[in-house]
Design an enzyme around this catalytic site. Structure first.
Site, short mmCIF file in Angstrom:
data_model
loop_
_atom_site.label_atom_id
_atom_site.label_comp_id
_atom_site.label_asym_id
_atom_site.label_seq_id
_atom_site.Cartn_x
_atom_site.Cartn_y
_atom_site.Cartn_z
N TYR A 54 0.90 -1.29 0.02
CA TYR A 54 0.03 0.07 -0.05
C TYR A 54 0.76 1.39 -0.17
O TYR A 54 1.63 1.46 1.13
CB TYR A 54 -0.92 0.04 1.30
CG TYR A 54 -1.91 -1.14 1.32
CD1 TYR A 54 -2.16 -1.91 0.05
CD2 TYR A 54 -2.88 -1.35 2.24
CE1 TYR A 54 -3.20 -2.91 0.24
CE2 TYR A 54 -3.76 -2.35 2.37
CZ TYR A 54 -4.15 -3.05 1.43
OH TYR A 54 -4.91 -4.00 1.30
N LEU A 212 -18.09 -2.23 -0.31
CA LEU A 212 -18.88 -1.49 -1.07
C LEU A 212 -18.22 -1.21 -2.50
O LEU A 212 -18.76 -0.38 -3.30
CB LEU A 212 -18.87 0.06 -0.40
CG LEU A 212 -19.43 0.40 0.70
CD1 LEU A 212 -19.05 1.70 1.34
CD2 LEU A 212 -20.97 -0.06 0.69
N ALA A 213 -17.70 -2.41 -2.81
CA ALA A 213 -17.28 -2.77 -4.21
C ALA A 213 -16.63 -1.35 -4.71
O ALA A 213 -16.80 -0.56 -5.69
CB ALA A 213 -18.27 -2.85 -5.10
N ARG A 230 -12.84 7.43 -6.09
CA ARG A 230 -11.73 6.35 -6.25
C ARG A 230 -11.72 5.92 -7.72
O ARG A 230 -10.45 5.76 -8.29
CB ARG A 230 -11.93 5.42 -5.20
CG ARG A 230 -10.83 4.25 -5.64
CD ARG A 230 -11.26 2.76 -4.71
NE ARG A 230 -10.74 2.90 -3.44
CZ ARG A 230 -10.96 1.98 -2.53
NH1 ARG A 230 -11.55 0.69 -3.02
NH2 ARG A 230 -10.88 2.30 -1.22
P1 NDP Z 1 -15.14 -0.19 0.11
O1 NDP Z 1 -15.49 -1.43 -0.99
O2 NDP Z 1 -15.92 0.10 1.08
O3 NDP Z 1 -14.51 1.22 -0.62
C1 NDP Z 1 -14.09 2.33 0.13
C2 NDP Z 1 -14.22 3.45 -0.87
O4 NDP Z 1 -15.28 3.74 -1.08
C3 NDP Z 1 -13.60 4.79 0.20
O5 NDP Z 1 -12.34 4.79 0.06
C4 NDP Z 1 -14.52 5.83 -0.64
O6 NDP Z 1 -13.80 6.09 -1.98
C5 NDP Z 1 -15.73 5.18 -0.96
N1 NDP Z 1 -16.73 5.33 0.18
C6 NDP Z 1 -16.91 4.70 1.26
N2 NDP Z 1 -18.00 4.87 2.19
C7 NDP Z 1 -18.23 5.82 1.39
C8 NDP Z 1 -19.48 6.56 1.73
N3 NDP Z 1 -20.30 6.40 2.90
N4 NDP Z 1 -20.21 7.63 0.87
C9 NDP Z 1 -19.43 7.64 -0.32
N5 NDP Z 1 -18.18 6.87 -0.56
C10 NDP Z 1 -17.83 5.98 0.21
O7 NDP Z 1 -13.71 -0.81 0.67
P2 NDP Z 1 -12.11 -0.87 0.32
O8 NDP Z 1 -12.02 -1.46 -1.18
O9 NDP Z 1 -11.35 0.41 0.84
O10 NDP Z 1 -11.57 -2.11 1.11
C11 NDP Z 1 -11.72 -2.20 2.42
C12 NDP Z 1 -10.09 -2.50 2.81
O11 NDP Z 1 -9.94 -3.70 2.52
C13 NDP Z 1 -8.98 -1.84 2.17
O12 NDP Z 1 -8.44 -0.50 2.74
C14 NDP Z 1 -7.82 -2.79 2.54
O13 NDP Z 1 -7.44 -2.68 3.74
C15 NDP Z 1 -8.37 -3.99 2.48
N6 NDP Z 1 -8.36 -4.52 1.05
C16 NDP Z 1 -7.62 -5.90 0.59
C17 NDP Z 1 -7.52 -6.42 -0.25
C18 NDP Z 1 -6.64 -7.51 -0.44
O14 NDP Z 1 -6.14 -7.81 -1.60
N7 NDP Z 1 -6.44 -8.06 0.35
C19 NDP Z 1 -7.72 -5.46 -1.48
C20 NDP Z 1 -8.51 -4.48 -1.36
C21 NDP Z 1 -8.79 -4.20 -0.07
P3 NDP Z 1 -13.82 7.67 -2.62
O15 NDP Z 1 -14.19 8.60 -1.50
O16 NDP Z 1 -12.44 7.81 -3.11
O17 NDP Z 1 -14.83 7.52 -3.81
#
Ligand code: NDP
Length: 327
Positions: A54, A212-213, A230
């Site tokens: 990361y 939340l994809a 994102r």
């Molecule tokens: P989500 O699917 O929840 O996406 C999070 C993103 O969605 C935020 O950064 C933001 O992006 C947007 N978002 C979240 N909440 C809201 C809201 N209430 N309103 C509007 N936009 C919102 O989770 P992640 O994909 O971030 O996954 C979570 C964690 O899982 C990661 O941080 C990581 O630690 C882990 N992970 C592990 C992986 C692996 O291969 N093991 C791969 C991916 C993630 P924005 O504001 O930029 O649009």
């Protein structure tokens, strides 16, 4: 906050946890990162997820600085890192799951995080070029050395996880206790079908990602893409191409109507839907803004709205229930 045990281990993990992919050391500055960690911790989150890859190690540096500055006691939180992709180095010795990289990556993660040990250490992907025995021995030795407490896998197949368990049993080594797969309303097969037997047989715990994809399941992409979303990021064009398809957007619109109909919003409904699956130990939240995280952390409150009738209505909209193989 509610807590569950991480699989068959005794480790209590908050049902909502917080991760830093894309955000820490990259999309957001230090002050916002710190505010997010504090919001999560104050809400009872005890698990913070990280990885060497990361922001090429910067995410761990940011988290380490925050942990130092807040002064939270070490017995009040869990921190993970993940090994496989490397922290930016291009040489073959600087990535993978061979003994050399595992040992060096763990030491480097501890240094960046300013910690004496990691609570959880994940093999971020399977490494087809390293014998699983070598990886299991390396993780076992890190536990014996006191550098990690538990180890797990991320995006390994059920077969690979079982092979790890079989070999660990044969050599009397500590097996993996947790897997970190993607799981959300649009991505279900691994969690609901492929792993379905091994929750029981080996007591697999799950820390699921992208509930939340990547934000699609908030409904924010239904009216176009803003610069600060994102999926507008150039390095994630592959993910945007995969996720932002009309079939998904159509489902999201219908799910939003359903969410409003039952008295909530899709973001919380989508997170609660993941929580409803009792095989999920913790749902990893991601956020780029404090108000997003504050909102998402209230998702446990809407669990009671997920009655059998509502779950059935969701199922009809999703139309993607993965099938178990017929024998
Ligand atoms: P989500 O699917 O929840 O996406 C999070 C993103 O969605 C935020 O950064 C933001 O992006 C947007 N978002 C979240 N909440 C809201 C809201 N209430 N309103 C509007 N936009 C919102 O989770 P992640 O994909 O971030 O996954 C979570 C964690 O899982 C990661 O941080 C990581 O630690 C882990 N992970 C592990 C992986 C692996 O291969 N093991 C791969 C991916 C993630 P924005 O504001 O930029 O649009």
């Amino acid at each position: 906050m509610e807590f569950s045990k991480l699989g068959k281990s005794g480790l209590p993990v908050s049902r909502l946890s917080f991760g830093t992919w894309i955000t820490f050391g990259n999309q957001i500055g230090y002050d916002i990162a710190k505010e997010l960690m504090i919001i999560a911790y104050d809400a009872g989150v005890n698990f913070f997820d990280n990885a060497e890859v990361y922001a090429h190690g910067k995410s761990e540096e940011v988290m380490g600085k925050i942990l130092k500055e807040t002064g939270w006691t070490r017995d009040s939180y869990l921190v993970s890192s993940k090994v496989f992709f490397g922290a930016g180095g291009k040489l073959p010795t600087q990535k993978g799951l061979h003994r050399k990289h595992i040992r060096e990556a763990c030491d480097a993660a501890l240094k960046r995080l300013q910690l004496d040990y990691l609570d959880l250490y994940f093999c971020h992907r399977p490494d087809k070029s390293t014998p699983i025995e070598e990886t299991i021995w390396s993780m076992h030795q890190l536990i014996l050395a006191g550098k990690i407490l538990y180890w797990g896998t991320s995006e390994w197949s059920a077969q690979e996880i079982m092979e790890a368990h079989m070999l660990a049993a044969r050599h009397n080594l500590i097996p993996p206790v947790v897997e970190q797969p993607q799981y959300n309303m649009l991505h279900r097969h691994k969690v609901e079908v492929e792993f379905s037997q091994i929750y029981k047989t080996v007591g697999l715990g799950l820390t699921i990602w992208s509930p939340l994809a990547s934000g699609l399941l908030t409904g924010k992409y239904n009216n176009g893409i803003s610069e600060d979303y994102r999926l507008k990021r150039a390095e994630l064009s592959w993910l945007a191409e995969r996720n932002l398809v009309e079939e998904n957007l159509k489902k999201v619109r219908r799910l939003m109507d359903l969410a409003h109909d039952v008295g909530t919003d899709l973001t919380r409904l989508a997170i609660a839907w993941c929580l409803k699956n009792s095989d999920v130990s913790t749902v990893l939240l991601g956020a780029s803004k404090p108000e997003q995280l504050k909102h998402n952390l209230t998702s446990l409150e809407v669990l009671t709205l997920l009655t059998d009738d509502v779950l059935q209505r969701i199922e009809l909209i999703l139309d993607n229930k993965p099938l178990h193989p017929q024998f």
